[in-house]
Design an enzyme around this catalytic site. Sequence first.
Site, PDB file in Angstrom:
ATOM      1  N   PHE A 134       0.866  -1.181   0.000  1.00 13.23           N
ATOM      2  CA  PHE A 134       0.000   0.000   0.000  1.00 13.23           C
ATOM      3  C   PHE A 134       0.905   1.233   0.000  1.00 13.23           C
ATOM      4  O   PHE A 134       1.863   1.314   0.777  1.00 13.23           O
ATOM      5  CB  PHE A 134      -0.908   0.001   1.221  1.00 13.23           C
ATOM      6  CG  PHE A 134      -1.990   1.030   1.140  1.00 13.23           C
ATOM      7  CD1 PHE A 134      -3.104   0.811   0.347  1.00 13.23           C
ATOM      8  CD2 PHE A 134      -1.891   2.226   1.829  1.00 13.23           C
ATOM      9  CE1 PHE A 134      -4.106   1.775   0.239  1.00 13.23           C
ATOM     10  CE2 PHE A 134      -2.883   3.186   1.729  1.00 13.23           C
ATOM     11  CZ  PHE A 134      -3.994   2.958   0.938  1.00 13.23           C
ATOM     12  N   ASP A 204       3.087  -4.458   8.930  1.00 12.44           N
ATOM     13  CA  ASP A 204       1.842  -3.701   8.769  1.00 12.44           C
ATOM     14  C   ASP A 204       0.706  -4.728   8.826  1.00 12.44           C
ATOM     15  O   ASP A 204       0.594  -5.581   7.947  1.00 12.44           O
ATOM     16  CB  ASP A 204       1.845  -2.971   7.426  1.00 12.44           C
ATOM     17  CG  ASP A 204       0.574  -2.178   7.161  1.00 12.44           C
ATOM     18  OD1 ASP A 204      -0.486  -2.510   7.733  1.00 12.44           O
ATOM     19  OD2 ASP A 204       0.626  -1.242   6.338  1.00 12.44           O
ATOM     20  N   TYR A 229     -10.006   0.835  11.483  1.00 18.36           N
ATOM     21  CA  TYR A 229     -11.252   1.138  10.790  1.00 18.36           C
ATOM     22  C   TYR A 229     -11.665   0.075   9.777  1.00 18.36           C
ATOM     23  O   TYR A 229     -12.727   0.205   9.152  1.00 18.36           O
ATOM     24  CB  TYR A 229     -11.180   2.503  10.101  1.00 18.36           C
ATOM     25  CG  TYR A 229     -10.010   2.705   9.175  1.00 18.36           C
ATOM     26  CD1 TYR A 229     -10.016   2.213   7.878  1.00 18.36           C
ATOM     27  CD2 TYR A 229      -8.894   3.415   9.607  1.00 18.36           C
ATOM     28  CE1 TYR A 229      -8.949   2.408   7.038  1.00 18.36           C
ATOM     29  CE2 TYR A 229      -7.813   3.615   8.766  1.00 18.36           C
ATOM     30  CZ  TYR A 229      -7.838   3.112   7.484  1.00 18.36           C
ATOM     31  OH  TYR A 229      -6.766   3.306   6.641  1.00 18.36           O
ATOM     32  N   LYS A 230     -10.860  -0.966   9.601  1.00 14.41           N
ATOM     33  CA  LYS A 230     -11.238  -2.019   8.670  1.00 14.41           C
ATOM     34  C   LYS A 230     -12.004  -3.099   9.427  1.00 14.41           C
ATOM     35  O   LYS A 230     -13.154  -2.902   9.803  1.00 14.41           O
ATOM     36  CB  LYS A 230      -9.989  -2.570   7.979  1.00 14.41           C
ATOM     37  CG  LYS A 230      -9.220  -1.526   7.161  1.00 14.41           C
ATOM     38  CD  LYS A 230      -8.037  -2.140   6.454  1.00 14.41           C
ATOM     39  CE  LYS A 230      -7.127  -1.096   5.836  1.00 14.41           C
ATOM     40  NZ  LYS A 230      -7.784  -0.289   4.782  1.00 14.41           N
ATOM     41  N   ARG A 376     -11.917  -6.257  -5.639  1.00 19.07           N
ATOM     42  CA  ARG A 376     -11.662  -6.784  -4.298  1.00 19.07           C
ATOM     43  C   ARG A 376     -12.979  -6.975  -3.541  1.00 19.07           C
ATOM     44  O   ARG A 376     -13.854  -6.102  -3.570  1.00 19.07           O
ATOM     45  CB  ARG A 376     -10.782  -5.842  -3.490  1.00 19.07           C
ATOM     46  CG  ARG A 376      -9.405  -5.576  -4.051  1.00 19.07           C
ATOM     47  CD  ARG A 376      -8.537  -4.879  -3.004  1.00 19.07           C
ATOM     48  NE  ARG A 376      -9.263  -3.802  -2.327  1.00 19.07           N
ATOM     49  CZ  ARG A 376      -8.874  -3.235  -1.190  1.00 19.07           C
ATOM     50  NH1 ARG A 376      -7.777  -3.643  -0.591  1.00 19.07           N
ATOM     51  NH2 ARG A 376      -9.571  -2.258  -0.653  1.00 19.07           N
TER      52      ARG A 376
END
Length: 417
Positions: A134, A204, A229-230, A376
């Site tokens: 990312f 990560d 937040y995921k 995704r």
Amino acid sequence: MGDTMEGQGMITREECAALDAADPLAAFRGEFALPPGVIYLDGNSLGALPVRTPERVRAVVEREWGRELIRSWNDAGWFEQPYRLGRRIAPLVGAAPQELVVCDTTSVNLFKVLAAALRLRPGRSAVLGDRAAFPTDLYIAEGVTGLVPGARSVLIDPAELDAHLDGDVAAVVLSHVDYRTGELLDMPGITARVRAAGALMIWDVCHSVGALPVELSASGADFAVGCTYKYLNGGPGSPAFLYVAERHLAAGPSQPLSGWFGHARPFAFEPGYQPRDGIGRFLTSSPSLLGQAALEAALDVWERADRDAVRAKSLALTDLFIGLVEDLDGVEVVTPREHARRGSQVALRHADGYPVVRALIARGVIGDFRAPDLMRFGFTPLYLSHTEVWDAARHLARVLDSGEWKDERFSRRGEVT
């Protein structure tokens, strides 16, 4: 297409409903405020809203801030919130309570731990990172190394890691789960190889925390960063966390963002900086109390969920989806089939993936797209059912069969996050 789809041994929707009836996590569905008519397959980008979050945030706004005002720093425990939340997240990532703190953002936290890692390895100058990671991880590595004379950021393919592990490597930064493909890396194996080369390992875990068991301490990780937040459902922009192994905390590592909240005596108002002992030395500034309140409500849910059951259902849902869509025309399953190499999302390659995802969203099936051609789909076990997975696959088949994705309104480029 009726109630039977090809794949998974011609599994029926009724069989999926039976799986849902026996699901030990089914009761958690009621913990989330999901819009009717929506199949949400984007929890790997932004988790759904826990039903108790508005009440908790309202309490902070109206009572702790509105009535108690500044007294809440002490009376409501605002000062201790970063540590308290860190202790609650620690079991989800296999960390000791004193090794984790909630603060800032993933990017800021990566800056701090990467700078600390470079200081712990003087004489070494290279930071290795996955060139397909990312982008924030790559940008931060570039920014940190740009501030250190002689340091450099080297982008590699993780499969070629061993060829780059020489005596000049100070740290390696990798994502536990690839945000594009959903591939799960071997955390203990990679960590052991990196440490054997004398370098420090930074993970990560944004795309794995809350989706599968993470074992930072047992794997020997040196540092880690992650968002909330995921899969943790802390809300948009909710605070991140960082992990520092106890062996490094004992050595008193330093990080460059030496704000007042990380000072040993913040209310002494001294001109010189002296860091706190322990994980508190990685704090920088005052916490975002409203964001932390939302996260606190989400963690109330997680403390009642069994991590092994979450992982088992994640694999079952992704197995089901892969089996239902793998034979669709123009679709290539990019996500690894092996359980040991799969996170909690499925990535499909399609030459016209962008308009296909837009057409699915118009049908109420929310996934997302990553350039140039990846669709995704995230599978969040606490609020997603087998029947929804079956329905989502059916919608994808119909979008492709009918050609409705060719409608020009779906091809106009915008953001599909």
